[in-house]
Design a protein around this motif. Sequence first.
Motif, PDB file in Angstrom:
ATOM      1  N   LYS A  27     -25.984  80.334  26.268  1.00  0.00           N
ATOM      2  CA  LYS A  27     -25.679  81.686  27.058  1.00  0.00           C
ATOM      3  C   LYS A  27     -26.914  82.624  27.254  1.00  0.00           C
ATOM      4  CE  LYS A  27     -22.797  85.827  26.848  1.00  0.00           C
ATOM      5  NZ  LYS A  27     -21.732  86.137  26.535  1.00  0.00           N
ATOM      6  N   GLY A  30     -23.665  86.472  32.160  1.00  0.00           N
ATOM      7  CA  GLY A  30     -22.518  86.405  32.500  1.00  0.00           C
ATOM      8  C   GLY A  30     -22.128  85.019  33.091  1.00  0.00           C
ATOM      9  N   ASP A  33     -20.186  82.777  30.536  1.00  0.00           N
ATOM     10  CA  ASP A  33     -18.843  83.389  30.128  1.00  0.00           C
ATOM     11  C   ASP A  33     -18.132  82.509  31.312  1.00  0.00           C
ATOM     12  OD1 ASP A  33     -20.085  84.707  28.265  1.00  0.00           O
ATOM     13  OD2 ASP A  33     -19.572  86.778  29.079  1.00  0.00           O
ATOM     14  N   ARG A 318     -28.844  93.004  29.666  1.00  0.00           N
ATOM     15  CA  ARG A 318     -30.301  92.542  29.847  1.00  0.00           C
ATOM     16  C   ARG A 318     -31.332  93.585  30.175  1.00  0.00           C
ATOM     17  NH1 ARG A 318     -30.944  89.745  34.391  1.00  0.00           N
ATOM     18  NH2 ARG A 318     -28.823  89.949  35.165  1.00  0.00           N
ATOM     19  N   LYS A 323     -30.413  96.231  35.955  1.00  0.00           N
ATOM     20  CA  LYS A 323     -29.276  97.002  35.182  1.00  0.00           C
ATOM     21  C   LYS A 323     -29.577  98.303  35.237  1.00  0.00           C
ATOM     22  CE  LYS A 323     -27.155  93.208  34.217  1.00  0.00           C
ATOM     23  NZ  LYS A 323     -25.901  92.802  34.653  1.00  0.00           N
ATOM     24  N   LEU A 345     -27.669  97.630  22.870  1.00  0.00           N
ATOM     25  CA  LEU A 345     -28.122  96.303  22.664  1.00  0.00           C
ATOM     26  C   LEU A 345     -28.713  95.413  23.756  1.00  0.00           C
ATOM     27  CD1 LEU A 345     -28.179  93.652  20.776  1.00  0.00           C
ATOM     28  CD2 LEU A 345     -25.758  93.371  21.390  1.00  0.00           C
ATOM     29  N   GLY A 372     -32.640  92.179  21.012  1.00  0.00           N
ATOM     30  CA  GLY A 372     -32.104  91.139  20.545  1.00  0.00           C
ATOM     31  C   GLY A 372     -30.864  90.461  21.104  1.00  0.00           C
ATOM     32  N   PHE A 373     -30.421  89.295  20.899  1.00  0.00           N
ATOM     33  CA  PHE A 373     -29.191  88.833  21.547  1.00  0.00           C
ATOM     34  C   PHE A 373     -28.183  88.655  20.055  1.00  0.00           C
ATOM     35  CE2 PHE A 373     -26.340  86.056  23.483  1.00  0.00           C
ATOM     36  CZ  PHE A 373     -26.195  86.549  24.745  1.00  0.00           C
ATOM     37  N   ASP A 374     -26.962  89.468  20.137  1.00  0.00           N
ATOM     38  CA  ASP A 374     -26.189  89.381  19.094  1.00  0.00           C
ATOM     39  C   ASP A 374     -24.540  89.577  19.638  1.00  0.00           C
ATOM     40  OD1 ASP A 374     -24.692  90.141  16.956  1.00  0.00           O
ATOM     41  OD2 ASP A 374     -26.171  91.369  15.895  1.00  0.00           O
ATOM     42  N   LEU A 399     -19.329  91.728  33.700  1.00  0.00           N
ATOM     43  CA  LEU A 399     -18.362  91.552  32.951  1.00  0.00           C
ATOM     44  C   LEU A 399     -18.025  92.538  31.888  1.00  0.00           C
ATOM     45  CD1 LEU A 399     -18.980  87.789  32.224  1.00  0.00           C
ATOM     46  CD2 LEU A 399     -17.082  88.802  33.723  1.00  0.00           C
ATOM     47  N   ASN A 400     -19.244  93.237  31.594  1.00  0.00           N
ATOM     48  CA  ASN A 400     -18.996  94.107  30.396  1.00  0.00           C
ATOM     49  C   ASN A 400     -18.254  95.382  30.708  1.00  0.00           C
ATOM     50  OD1 ASN A 400     -20.660  93.309  28.441  1.00  0.00           O
ATOM     51  ND2 ASN A 400     -22.359  93.305  29.686  1.00  0.00           N
ATOM     52  N   TYR A 403     -14.879  94.094  30.080  1.00  0.00           N
ATOM     53  CA  TYR A 403     -14.677  94.042  28.668  1.00  0.00           C
ATOM     54  C   TYR A 403     -14.282  95.571  27.874  1.00  0.00           C
ATOM     55  CZ  TYR A 403     -16.845  89.449  28.789  1.00  0.00           C
ATOM     56  OH  TYR A 403     -17.327  88.190  29.493  1.00  0.00           O
TER      57      TYR A 403
END
Length: 501
Positions: A27, A30, A33, A318, A323, A345, A372-374, A399-400, A403
């Motif tokens: 991934k 999105g 997902d 991202r 964004k 993040l 980073g990707f976490d 998507l965020n 969420y």
Amino acid sequence: MSAGTQASVGRPLRVLLASSEVHPYSKTGGLADMTGALGRALARMGHRVGIVKPLFRGVRERFPGLRRVDWRFDLPLGDRRVDAELWVHEPERGLAVYFIGHDGYFNRAGLYNENGRDYADNAERFIFFSKCVVHLARYLPWRPELVHVHDWQTALVALMVQHERRWGGWSDAPRTCLTIHNLAYQGYFPGWTYGLTNLPWSYFHPECAEAYGQLNCLKAGIATADRLTTVSPRYAREILTEEFGEGLAWLLRRRQAHLRGILNGVDYEEWNTEHNPHLPASYSVQDLSGKAVVKRALLREAGLPEEEAVPLFGTVTRLAEQKGLDILLPALHEMLAARMRFVLLGSGDARYVEALERLRERYPGKVAIRIGFDPGLAHRIEAGCDFYLMPSRFEPCGLNQMYSLRYGTVPIVRAVGGLDDTVVDARESVERANGIKFHEYSAAALAHAIRKALVLYGHPALLHRYRVNGMQVDFSWVRTAGAYEEVYREALASPPVAWGG
Ligand code: ADP
């Protein structure tokens, strides 16, 4: 996932999904997902589902259940032949995930790039992958009747299938559906790379695979797929306009009768506040007290003072122009003088990383940045913040923000694409309001929205209502998968589209 409860009405379909990213295997955004959840939802409705993706580095180690299949690809790629292995994983009944194994192409540190640089052979990698998808679709014993491809990486599959149907002796070739997750990424490559497809050059013209002398993978898919979808109804309308059409509005308008916007669903099995291994406490609409525990833990993890009363804004993103970082940074420079904190993040463009560092230096103790990707931290930011910032320039679905709604974190969004479709502002409905929307793409408009959030924070009863409204909205996959099923059935009931060459 709640999709398991809904059975399909008609006969079960045989569908092969193809995508470079599929959660939980690989991934970057999105796309993963969506394809992972769609595959599972369709399988749980009773359909026969396969998903095909590249075997990227680390997947075999993380999923020991993967097994090698006795099948070898040996396919032409320009004037060479290239072979690959096939691996399969069956995470649940009715669902098989196929992996195309080619170490040279896919066993790399990144999916598309490394150290900020795209791999020089991306055209070759994904043309080869697309060929493997077509080969699999043609020879799998369960004979998929529809192939659903996603974004530029697999868009050429639509053209390849159409070509083989007309000229390659595959008269019962499957129908194709292309989902555009992001029109800004089209898979543009030097014209010579088209030769790697081994397709006739008659398709290499401006109404199909060519644009300004270059190969445009997504365009070929848009021209030739039987059905087109995007990931929200509003984005489906936006891409028909010059502002959002990324140079392809004219072609999309031509295909409008076959284009539909279907809002992505949320996998609530993964994104929930009650049974979530990534969160230090659970909470629900009935009892929100655990949210404060998550907030404190997040402040500690981020190295910020544990003052629960100060409003906390956050984002997981991202670091890309799309964004809205160009308006987010100046808006924060203006607003952070107020009593508020910010945590981010993200990973991506170096210029944004540097700009974020400057923001942190200017507001020590108020700003936390994690590059980073976490995935675990992503959950904690969604849940632990009071407000979620998503000021996108454009947003196919996003998507965020969905969420954050489920996590009782009030989204602040620009009213574009899926953001507009999913968030309710008080100006639209006072009773159902669950977020704050702004329209103009400017730092001033965003700063104004942040000011509104600070006012809302000062009215706990109202803030509570926003939170509860958001947590009660249902974007579960039942509806989304049902809409895709409808598109598939419609495509299967119609003659194949013959376009492009
Ligand atoms: P996009 O696909 O355009 O990046 P979406 O909002 O549709 O945006 O989906 C982003 C997905 O990727 C979400 O699941 C989000 O949590 C995740 N994500 C993005 N950046 C990160 C990161 N740095 N670490 C963990 N997850 C991330």
